[in-house]
Design a protein around this motif. Structure first.
Motif, PDB file in Angstrom:
ATOM      1  N   PHE A  47       6.107  -1.401   6.245  1.00 26.72           N
ATOM      2  CA  PHE A  47       6.346  -1.773   4.447  1.00 26.72           C
ATOM      3  C   PHE A  47       6.127  -3.109   4.418  1.00 26.72           C
ATOM      4  CE2 PHE A  47       8.549  -2.783   0.554  1.00 26.72           C
ATOM      5  CZ  PHE A  47       7.852  -2.649   0.176  1.00 26.72           C
ATOM      6  N   GLY A  48       6.559  -4.091   5.247  1.00 25.00           N
ATOM      7  CA  GLY A  48       6.631  -5.372   5.646  1.00 25.00           C
ATOM      8  C   GLY A  48       7.216  -6.474   6.142  1.00 25.00           C
ATOM      9  N   SER A  49       8.037  -7.237   5.444  1.00 26.88           N
ATOM     10  CA  SER A  49       9.060  -8.461   6.097  1.00 26.88           C
ATOM     11  C   SER A  49       8.896  -9.493   4.767  1.00 26.88           C
ATOM     12  CB  SER A  49       8.877  -9.012   6.812  1.00 26.88           C
ATOM     13  OG  SER A  49       7.740  -9.618   7.434  1.00 26.88           O
ATOM     14  N   PHE A  50      10.426  -9.421   5.174  1.00 32.16           N
ATOM     15  CA  PHE A  50      10.939 -10.542   3.783  1.00 32.16           C
ATOM     16  C   PHE A  50      11.996 -11.472   4.476  1.00 32.16           C
ATOM     17  CE2 PHE A  50      11.508  -6.139   1.617  1.00 32.16           C
ATOM     18  CZ  PHE A  50      10.982  -6.560   0.557  1.00 32.16           C
ATOM     19  N   GLY A  51      11.744 -12.695   4.132  1.00 34.15           N
ATOM     20  CA  GLY A  51      12.058 -13.906   4.456  1.00 34.15           C
ATOM     21  C   GLY A  51      12.240 -15.155   3.541  1.00 34.15           C
ATOM     22  N   GLN A  52      12.596 -16.119   4.556  1.00 30.00           N
ATOM     23  CA  GLN A  52      12.135 -17.631   3.381  1.00 30.00           C
ATOM     24  C   GLN A  52      11.083 -18.444   3.830  1.00 30.00           C
ATOM     25  OE1 GLN A  52      16.174 -20.072   3.871  1.00 30.00           O
ATOM     26  NE2 GLN A  52      17.542 -18.869   2.924  1.00 30.00           N
ATOM     27  N   LYS A  83       0.822  -3.674   8.442  1.00 28.09           N
ATOM     28  CA  LYS A  83      -0.398  -2.831   8.322  1.00 28.09           C
ATOM     29  C   LYS A  83      -0.105  -1.576   8.078  1.00 28.09           C
ATOM     30  CE  LYS A  83      -3.237  -1.660  11.959  1.00 28.09           C
ATOM     31  NZ  LYS A  83      -4.639  -1.213  10.619  1.00 28.09           N
ATOM     32  N   ALA A  84       0.177  -0.802   7.620  1.00 26.81           N
ATOM     33  CA  ALA A  84       0.297   0.481   7.122  1.00 26.81           C
ATOM     34  C   ALA A  84      -0.240   0.384   5.851  1.00 26.81           C
ATOM     35  CB  ALA A  84       1.870   1.612   7.534  1.00 26.81           C
ATOM     36  N   PHE A  85       0.832  -0.515   5.333  1.00 25.06           N
ATOM     37  CA  PHE A  85       1.327  -0.847   3.499  1.00 25.06           C
ATOM     38  C   PHE A  85       0.292  -1.763   3.391  1.00 25.06           C
ATOM     39  CE2 PHE A  85       3.252  -3.124   0.096  1.00 25.06           C
ATOM     40  CZ  PHE A  85       2.998  -2.092  -1.208  1.00 25.06           C
ATOM     41  N   LYS A  86      -0.582  -2.510   3.846  1.00 18.44           N
ATOM     42  CA  LYS A  86      -1.715  -3.259   3.700  1.00 18.44           C
ATOM     43  C   LYS A  86      -3.398  -1.916   3.789  1.00 18.44           C
ATOM     44  CE  LYS A  86      -1.374  -7.643   5.011  1.00 18.44           C
ATOM     45  NZ  LYS A  86      -1.469  -8.296   6.830  1.00 18.44           N
ATOM     46  N   ASP A  87      -3.412  -0.870   4.590  1.00 17.32           N
ATOM     47  CA  ASP A  87      -4.382  -0.142   4.358  1.00 17.32           C
ATOM     48  C   ASP A  87      -3.754   1.300   3.254  1.00 17.32           C
ATOM     49  OD1 ASP A  87      -4.924  -0.926   6.714  1.00 17.32           O
ATOM     50  OD2 ASP A  87      -3.960   0.103   7.948  1.00 17.32           O
ATOM     51  N   ALA A  88      -2.544   0.858   2.994  1.00 14.65           N
ATOM     52  CA  ALA A  88      -3.221   2.663   2.091  1.00 14.65           C
ATOM     53  C   ALA A  88      -2.994   1.589   1.438  1.00 14.65           C
ATOM     54  CB  ALA A  88      -0.972   2.556   1.823  1.00 14.65           C
ATOM     55  N   VAL A  89      -2.797   0.215   1.092  1.00 16.27           N
ATOM     56  CA  VAL A  89      -3.405  -0.046  -0.867  1.00 16.27           C
ATOM     57  C   VAL A  89      -5.041  -0.348  -1.223  1.00 16.27           C
ATOM     58  CG1 VAL A  89      -3.443  -2.230  -1.885  1.00 16.27           C
ATOM     59  CG2 VAL A  89      -1.338  -1.658  -1.063  1.00 16.27           C
ATOM     60  N   ASN A  90      -5.424  -0.802   0.354  1.00 17.13           N
ATOM     61  CA  ASN A  90      -6.917  -0.686   0.227  1.00 17.13           C
ATOM     62  C   ASN A  90      -7.495   0.376   0.968  1.00 17.13           C
ATOM     63  OD1 ASN A  90      -7.008  -3.783   0.636  1.00 17.13           O
ATOM     64  ND2 ASN A  90      -6.791  -3.395   2.354  1.00 17.13           N
TER      65      ASN A  90
END
Length: 93
Positions: A47-52, A83-90
């Motif tokens: 999915f991704g990562s959250f950070g400051q 990557k999986a999230f980006k691939d799904a969106v694209n």
């Protein structure tokens, strides 16, 4: 999609009640928020990562008067999609 629509979708997908699903989503958001406030990174594989992040102090302009103003440094929240999230969106998946 707003929060209630998210709760409805997750409850429908899991067969759980909307109230329990709402509490679970609130708990996930709270845990992510607390971790990022402490300066930790939250990584959700696929999915991704959250950070400051950090935004340096800078000089800006007041759009109404054109006067220069100084803008203080600030912490920001950043999200980097996995990557999986980006691939799904694209549409690659």
């Amino acid at each position: 999609m707003n929060k209630q629509e998210l709760i409805d979708a997750v409850a429908s997908a899991t067969g759980s009640s909307k109230s329990i699903t709402g509490e679970a989503i609130d708990a996930v958001v709270s845990a992510i928020t607390k971790a990022v406030v402490k300066g930790e990174t939250v990584q959700l594989v696929g999915f991704g990562s959250f950070g400051q992040g950090k935004r340096a102090a800078r000089t800006g302009r007041n759009p109404a008067t054109g006067e220069e103003i100084s803008i203080a440094a600030a912490k920001t929240v950043k999200f980097t999609a996995g990557k999986a999230f980006k691939d799904a969106v694209n549409g690659s998946r």
